[in-house]
Design an enzyme around this catalytic site. Structure first.
Site, PDB file in Angstrom:
ATOM      1  N   ASP A  63       9.734  70.275   6.053  1.00 29.28           N
ATOM      2  CA  ASP A  63      10.236  68.923   6.297  1.00 29.28           C
ATOM      3  C   ASP A  63      10.189  68.172   4.983  1.00 29.28           C
ATOM      4  O   ASP A  63       9.173  68.205   4.276  1.00 29.28           O
ATOM      5  CB  ASP A  63       9.354  68.238   7.345  1.00 29.28           C
ATOM      6  CG  ASP A  63       9.954  66.955   7.879  1.00 29.28           C
ATOM      7  OD1 ASP A  63      10.437  66.138   7.056  1.00 29.28           O
ATOM      8  OD2 ASP A  63       9.938  66.754   9.099  1.00 29.28           O
ATOM      9  N   SER A  89      22.550  62.451   7.022  1.00 25.56           N
ATOM     10  CA  SER A  89      23.789  62.265   6.259  1.00 25.56           C
ATOM     11  C   SER A  89      24.897  61.531   6.994  1.00 25.56           C
ATOM     12  O   SER A  89      25.982  61.347   6.434  1.00 25.56           O
ATOM     13  CB  SER A  89      24.313  63.635   5.798  1.00 25.56           C
ATOM     14  OG  SER A  89      24.495  64.488   6.900  1.00 25.56           O
ATOM     15  N   SER A 134      26.068  61.552  -3.687  1.00 21.07           N
ATOM     16  CA  SER A 134      27.192  61.256  -2.794  1.00 21.07           C
ATOM     17  C   SER A 134      28.098  60.174  -3.361  1.00 21.07           C
ATOM     18  O   SER A 134      27.644  59.238  -4.027  1.00 21.07           O
ATOM     19  CB  SER A 134      26.651  60.791  -1.440  1.00 21.07           C
ATOM     20  OG  SER A 134      27.672  60.245  -0.633  1.00 21.07           O
ATOM     21  N   GLU A 136      29.251  57.942  -1.646  1.00 21.85           N
ATOM     22  CA  GLU A 136      28.876  56.696  -0.977  1.00 21.85           C
ATOM     23  C   GLU A 136      28.017  55.812  -1.877  1.00 21.85           C
ATOM     24  O   GLU A 136      27.857  54.624  -1.606  1.00 21.85           O
ATOM     25  CB  GLU A 136      28.134  56.991   0.324  1.00 21.85           C
ATOM     26  CG  GLU A 136      29.011  57.548   1.433  1.00 21.85           C
ATOM     27  CD  GLU A 136      29.943  56.508   2.046  1.00 21.85           C
ATOM     28  OE1 GLU A 136      29.589  55.313   2.041  1.00 21.85           O
ATOM     29  OE2 GLU A 136      31.029  56.898   2.521  1.00 21.85           O
ATOM     30  N   TYR A 158      22.376  54.545   3.882  1.00 15.06           N
ATOM     31  CA  TYR A 158      22.556  55.919   3.405  1.00 15.06           C
ATOM     32  C   TYR A 158      22.902  55.924   1.924  1.00 15.06           C
ATOM     33  O   TYR A 158      22.322  56.675   1.132  1.00 15.06           O
ATOM     34  CB  TYR A 158      23.663  56.604   4.206  1.00 15.06           C
ATOM     35  CG  TYR A 158      24.093  57.933   3.630  1.00 15.06           C
ATOM     36  CD1 TYR A 158      23.339  59.076   3.840  1.00 15.06           C
ATOM     37  CD2 TYR A 158      25.262  58.046   2.877  1.00 15.06           C
ATOM     38  CE1 TYR A 158      23.719  60.300   3.306  1.00 15.06           C
ATOM     39  CE2 TYR A 158      25.658  59.257   2.349  1.00 15.06           C
ATOM     40  CZ  TYR A 158      24.876  60.383   2.568  1.00 15.06           C
ATOM     41  OH  TYR A 158      25.278  61.594   2.030  1.00 15.06           O
TER      42      TYR A 158
END
Length: 334
Positions: A63, A89, A134, A136, A158
């Protein structure tokens, strides 16, 4: 832990249950790697998919929020390359669960980097690290197209989390001499994409409508534009980054943007429907609190340094996804 040509290279992948993890595992196995993957939860519903598609991958429970589990996975796998693809995501989900998104997508990068630093010790440069950044991160874009030097202005929890992970990767590279690279990947899709993502939602719903299993496709902003590529192409860029003598950051993109409307038009065309408007309904609940209107990347650096270029274009990608869902739905009838 030096890289040796006498033994197969070893790779450890977080997020191996996602589309990128599966394609990357296939790529690395085809190149003769010994591939290890971290999977969260012993009853993870996607474990069977990984075991079916890439049965040669050795799976370890772990994890990104638990350093001890990452240290165990590193100790057992003894990787030459670590690909950190794990994250929460789905952008829309990040507003509903900003704290959890931050714990996994932001702090999880730090936990992985620190676990790797402690594991590698004096041979820190001998283990190469890839961080899945990313597009984003660009959010409220400050220039078009977006490149490695473009100011980051994220517009979602995110995106903010990805910015943290991106800069933390740079910091570990500069502070400790780690061979750490980030791929600033623009939207990339495939038939393995999760059904919560708009591309797969469109592909599967269009297939269902064609087969009489659904009546409508419900979407948000039809005018949002993205630079969409094929995930199978993009994982090759990840691998190429870790084969370079010097670590660096690279935009990975097609350089062409398309709207959700374009996506819908091609998807319906694949099943012979031109007047698709009668099947599509817009619902405000699918609009983002802070929209990212247009993303389009400049991958010139990746082309020049890595020799990477996308092979699958947008139209081919969309038609591939619709066909895959048609086949899967028909197979379910048998």
């Amino acid at each position: 832990m030096p890289r040796s040509s006498s033994t197969p290279p070893r790779a450890l992948i977080t997020g191996i249950t996602g589309q990128d993890g599966l394609y990357l595992a296939e790529l690395l196995l085809s190149k003769g790697y010994e591939v290890h993957g971290i999977i969260r939860g012993q009853n993870n519903p996607r474990r069977e998919l990984v075991e079916e598609l890439v049965p040669d991958v050795r799976l370890h429970n772990g994890d990104l929020t638990d350093m001890s589990s990452l240290m165990r996975a590193l100790s057992v796998s003894q990787p030459d390359e670590v690909y950190n693809l794990g994250a929460i995501s789905f952008v829309a989900y990040s507003w509903e669960n900003a704290a959890l998104t931050s714990d996994v997508t932001a702090k999880g990068v730090l936990t992985m980097l620190e676990a790797l630093r402690l594991y590698a010790g004096d041979d820190l440069g001998g283990v190469r690290f890839y961080q899945a950044s990313s597009s984003e991160m660009f959010g409220k874009v400050q220039e078009t197209p977006q490149r490695e030097s473009t100011l980051l202005w994220p517009r979602s929890p995110y995106g903010v989390s990805k910015v943290f992970g991106h800069y933390m990767t740079i910091n570990y590279r500069e502070s400790y001499g780690m061979h750490a690279s980030s791929g600033i990947l623009f939207n990339h899709e495939s038939p393995r994409r999760g059904e919560e993502f708009v591309t797969r939602k469109v592909a599967k719903t269009v297939a269902k409508i064609h087969l009489g299993l659904a009546d409508e496709l419900v979407l948000g902003n039809l005018d949002a534009r993205r630079d969409w590529g094929y995930a199978g192409d993009y994982v090759e860029a990840m691998w190429l980054m870790l084969q370079q003598d010097e670590p660096d950051d690279y935009v990975i993109a097609t350089g062409v943007s398309h709207s959700i409307r374009d996506l819908v038009t091609i998807a319906f065309d694949q099943v012979g429907v031109s007047d698709w408007e009668k099947y599509v309904r817009q619902d405000p609940k699918f609009l983002r609190p802070a929209e990212v209107d247009t993303l389009v990347g400049d991958a010139s650096k990746a082309k020049q340094v890595l020799g990477w270029e996308p092979k699958v274009d947008f139209e081919t990608l969309v038609r591939m996804m619709v066909d895959a869902d048609l086949d899967a739905l028909k197979a379910g009838w048998k």
